[in-house]
Structures are given as structure tokens and as C-alpha cells.
Design a protein around this motif. Structure first.
Motif, PDB file in Angstrom:
ATOM      1  N   VAL A 116       0.654  -3.877  12.640  1.00 42.81           N
ATOM      2  CA  VAL A 116       1.244  -4.276  11.360  1.00 42.81           C
ATOM      3  C   VAL A 116       2.731  -3.948  11.357  1.00 42.81           C
ATOM      4  N   LYS A 117       3.467  -4.776  10.645  1.00 38.88           N
ATOM      5  CA  LYS A 117       4.903  -4.562  10.474  1.00 38.88           C
ATOM      6  C   LYS A 117       5.139  -3.951   9.102  1.00 38.88           C
ATOM      7  N   ALA A 118       5.839  -2.825   9.056  1.00 39.51           N
ATOM      8  CA  ALA A 118       6.053  -2.095   7.810  1.00 39.51           C
ATOM      9  C   ALA A 118       7.338  -2.531   7.114  1.00 39.51           C
ATOM     10  N   ASN A 119       7.295  -2.552   5.806  1.00 40.04           N
ATOM     11  CA  ASN A 119       8.451  -2.866   4.974  1.00 40.04           C
ATOM     12  C   ASN A 119       9.266  -1.586   4.769  1.00 40.04           C
ATOM     13  N   LYS A 120      10.445  -1.521   5.361  1.00 39.78           N
ATOM     14  CA  LYS A 120      11.240  -0.293   5.351  1.00 39.78           C
ATOM     15  C   LYS A 120      12.287  -0.248   4.231  1.00 39.78           C
ATOM     16  N   THR A 121      12.213  -1.180   3.289  1.00 38.38           N
ATOM     17  CA  THR A 121      13.161  -1.138   2.176  1.00 38.38           C
ATOM     18  C   THR A 121      12.857   0.068   1.299  1.00 38.38           C
ATOM     19  N   GLU A 149       0.121 -18.656  -6.502  1.00 40.95           N
ATOM     20  CA  GLU A 149       1.471 -18.971  -6.036  1.00 40.95           C
ATOM     21  C   GLU A 149       2.526 -18.259  -6.884  1.00 40.95           C
ATOM     22  N   ASP A 150       2.262 -18.153  -8.184  1.00 40.50           N
ATOM     23  CA  ASP A 150       3.202 -17.444  -9.069  1.00 40.50           C
ATOM     24  C   ASP A 150       3.283 -15.964  -8.702  1.00 40.50           C
ATOM     25  N   ASP A 151       2.122 -15.342  -8.454  1.00 44.21           N
ATOM     26  CA  ASP A 151       2.118 -13.934  -8.060  1.00 44.21           C
ATOM     27  C   ASP A 151       2.770 -13.740  -6.695  1.00 44.21           C
ATOM     28  N   LEU A 152       2.532 -14.677  -5.778  1.00 46.58           N
ATOM     29  CA  LEU A 152       3.142 -14.584  -4.455  1.00 46.58           C
ATOM     30  C   LEU A 152       4.664 -14.616  -4.570  1.00 46.58           C
ATOM     31  N   LYS A 153       5.172 -15.503  -5.391  1.00 45.27           N
ATOM     32  CA  LYS A 153       6.621 -15.578  -5.592  1.00 45.27           C
ATOM     33  C   LYS A 153       7.156 -14.266  -6.159  1.00 45.27           C
ATOM     34  N   LEU A 154       6.417 -13.682  -7.099  1.00 46.96           N
ATOM     35  CA  LEU A 154       6.853 -12.421  -7.705  1.00 46.96           C
ATOM     36  C   LEU A 154       6.888 -11.293  -6.676  1.00 46.96           C
ATOM     37  N   ILE A 155       5.805 -11.172  -5.878  1.00 43.50           N
ATOM     38  CA  ILE A 155       5.796 -10.057  -4.921  1.00 43.50           C
ATOM     39  C   ILE A 155       6.812 -10.273  -3.799  1.00 43.50           C
ATOM     40  N   ALA A 162       4.057  -4.837   1.532  1.00 41.60           N
ATOM     41  CA  ALA A 162       4.250  -3.535   2.170  1.00 41.60           C
ATOM     42  C   ALA A 162       4.076  -3.587   3.674  1.00 41.60           C
ATOM     43  N   VAL A 163       3.007  -4.247   4.128  1.00 44.20           N
ATOM     44  CA  VAL A 163       2.737  -4.382   5.558  1.00 44.20           C
ATOM     45  C   VAL A 163       2.170  -5.765   5.837  1.00 44.20           C
ATOM     46  N   GLU A 164       2.516  -6.306   7.005  1.00 49.72           N
ATOM     47  CA  GLU A 164       2.040  -7.622   7.426  1.00 49.72           C
ATOM     48  C   GLU A 164       1.368  -7.502   8.784  1.00 49.72           C
ATOM     49  N   TYR A 165       0.269  -8.220   8.982  1.00 51.38           N
ATOM     50  CA  TYR A 165      -0.354  -8.275  10.297  1.00 51.38           C
ATOM     51  C   TYR A 165       0.584  -8.986  11.259  1.00 51.38           C
ATOM     52  N   ILE A 185      -0.600 -10.860   4.815  1.00 49.75           N
ATOM     53  CA  ILE A 185      -0.400  -9.654   4.009  1.00 49.75           C
ATOM     54  C   ILE A 185      -1.526  -8.655   4.267  1.00 49.75           C
ATOM     55  N   ALA A 186      -1.150  -7.467   4.710  1.00 56.50           N
ATOM     56  CA  ALA A 186      -2.101  -6.382   4.962  1.00 56.50           C
ATOM     57  C   ALA A 186      -2.025  -5.312   3.886  1.00 56.50           C
ATOM     58  N   GLY A 187      -0.978  -5.349   3.078  1.00 51.25           N
ATOM     59  CA  GLY A 187      -0.819  -4.363   2.016  1.00 51.25           C
ATOM     60  C   GLY A 187       0.314  -4.732   1.094  1.00 51.25           C
ATOM     61  N   VAL A 188       0.214  -4.288  -0.160  1.00 53.31           N
ATOM     62  CA  VAL A 188       1.237  -4.593  -1.162  1.00 53.31           C
ATOM     63  C   VAL A 188       1.578  -3.353  -1.980  1.00 53.31           C
TER      64      VAL A 188
END
Length: 227
Positions: A116-121, A149-155, A162-165, A185-188
Motif C-alpha cells: 500500500v502507498k501511504a498518504n504523507k500529507t 461520486e459526490d463522496d469520492l470528490k469530497l474525499i 489514507a492508503v492505496e493498494y 482505496i485501502a483506507g480513508v
């Protein structure tokens, strides 16, 4: 730093999480689901497993447990909350994070290591982590992340993925997606990024004898960012 791990009937990763947290310096307490108040904590963890046998919907009964009101209150005040696997499902059922976790794409239980790739922001969980491509473990039947789709745009706009496969090189593609999750998406996170829900288990890979040591980076970095 003080942590609390919530135990539900059917939890099976609560002890693994307890061992991991203590290994990296947390003073951890185990909290039964029928309790009404969380002990004074800096971090609360909803562990993996099959709470209430996954009846009705994964995490749906656990989301109505006595302790959950205290978890929600803690989270709404800015406290750090992690939900791993079944814990992620519980977070979704409580509405603390957006989305849904559907049956895996090929309708099979998956139990294996993934990258998984981590979101480091700016977030306490991955900011400044020394290794942002992590080999973690997954074990789930309902980990296929979906949202509108609306929620996807928001996140996406709020940088809440947070993490992506991905593959070992960090490439995010359909080939590296084990369960069909939208956008790998593996995590939010929630909007404030104090709440993290993810399917991969960092607590299962904290020593090389467990096939990977990459979970250590997660816990060491989290503790460092909390100090």
C-alpha cells in the motif's frame, strides 16, 4: 502515550494490537464493549475480527455497542481513532468515516500480504513516515471500498484517501487491487484526519519473522507524531 483497544465479541486481532502498541511504547488498556466510558486515552483502536459474527452487516451490531457513544464523543473532540479491518467497517457503520465496504470483487475471502502507498500529507498517522510503500497484511471478505461520486470528490478534494493498494514499486493499478476497491482505496481519513479506517493490518507485520516488519514504521511514526 495512552491507548485503548476496544474488544467486541468476535474480535480476533485485539491481542495482536495490544502487543504491537506496547512494543512501540504505548501504555495500552483493553476495554470491553459493554463498558460505557473509555479510560483517559490519546488513541483509541477498533481492532480487526468478526464482531458479533458479522451478522446483519459487518460492524453493524458493534456500532450499537455501549462503548461506541464514548468512542464517537472522543473522536468528535479530536481524539485519534483507528479502525483496522472490522474496525474500519465499524467506523463506517457509525458514520465516522464515509463510504461502504462491499463483498470482495471475486466473492472470495482474501488473506495475504499486499503493498500500500501511504498518504504523507498533514496527518498524525503517516506524516514523516520513513517508508511510504508498506507491505502489510489483509484478511477480509468485505473490503471492497465504495462510495458515491459526490463522496469520492469530497474525499479526493480534502486529501482523505489514507492508503492505496499498489505494487512493490508504488504503482497504483487494477492489477494491484486485491478486492475491487474504488480507486484502489485501502483506507480513508475523516475530514479532520484524526480518524483513520483501513483494511490492511499493520499489527500483523511488526517483525521480520511475521513475513514483514513494515507495520513497525506505522507504529513508530504514529507515536513520534503524537509526542
Amino acid at each position: 502515550m495512552k491507548s485503548s483497544v476496544i474488544i467486541f465479541p468476535g474480535s480476533n486481532c485485539d491481542r495482536d494490537m495490544d502487543v504491537a502498541l506496547k512494543k512501540f511504547g504505548f501504555k495500552n488498556k483493553m476495554v470491553w464493549h459493554n463498558d460505557n466510558v473509555i479510560p483517559k486515552s490519546d488513541l483509541v483502536v477498533l481492532p480487526g475480527g468478526f464482531s458479533y459474527g458479522d451478522y446483519l452487516r459487518c460492524g453493524s451490531i458493534a456500532a450499537k455497542s455501549n462503548i461506541i457513544n464514548s468512542v464517537i464523543e472522543f473522536a468528535n473532540k479530536g481524539g485519534l481513532v483507528i479502525g483496522i479491518c472490522n474496525g474500519f467497517q465499524i467506523l463506517i457503520e457509525t458514520g465516522l468515516v464515509n463510504g461502504a465496504l462491499l463483498r470482495n470483487k471475486y466473492l472470495k475471502f482474501i488473506c495475504k500480504n499486499v503493498f500500500v502507498k501511504a498518504n504523507k500529507t498533514q496527518n498524525k498517522y503517516f506524516n514523516k513516515i520513513k517508508k511510504d510503500i508498506l507491505e502489510l497484511h489483509i484478511a477480509h471478505n468485505d473490503g471492497n471500498y465504495f462510495c458515491s461520486e459526490d463522496d469520492l470528490k469530497l474525499i479526493q478534494d480534502n486529501d482523505q484517501i489514507a492508503v492505496e493498494y499498489c505494487d512493490i514499486n508504488g504503482e497504483v493499478s487494477e492489477k494491484s487491487n486485491p478486492n475491487g476497491s474504488m480507486k484502489n482505496i485501502a483506507g480513508v481519513f475523516n475530514k479532520k484526519k484524526n480518524i483513520l479506517g483501513m483494511m490492511p493490518h499493520p499489527e500483523r507485520v511488526i517483525d521480520n519473522c511475521l513475513s514483514s516488519n513494515d507495520g513497525s514504521y506505522f507504529f513508530e511514526n504514529l507515536l513520534s507524531n503524537m509526542k
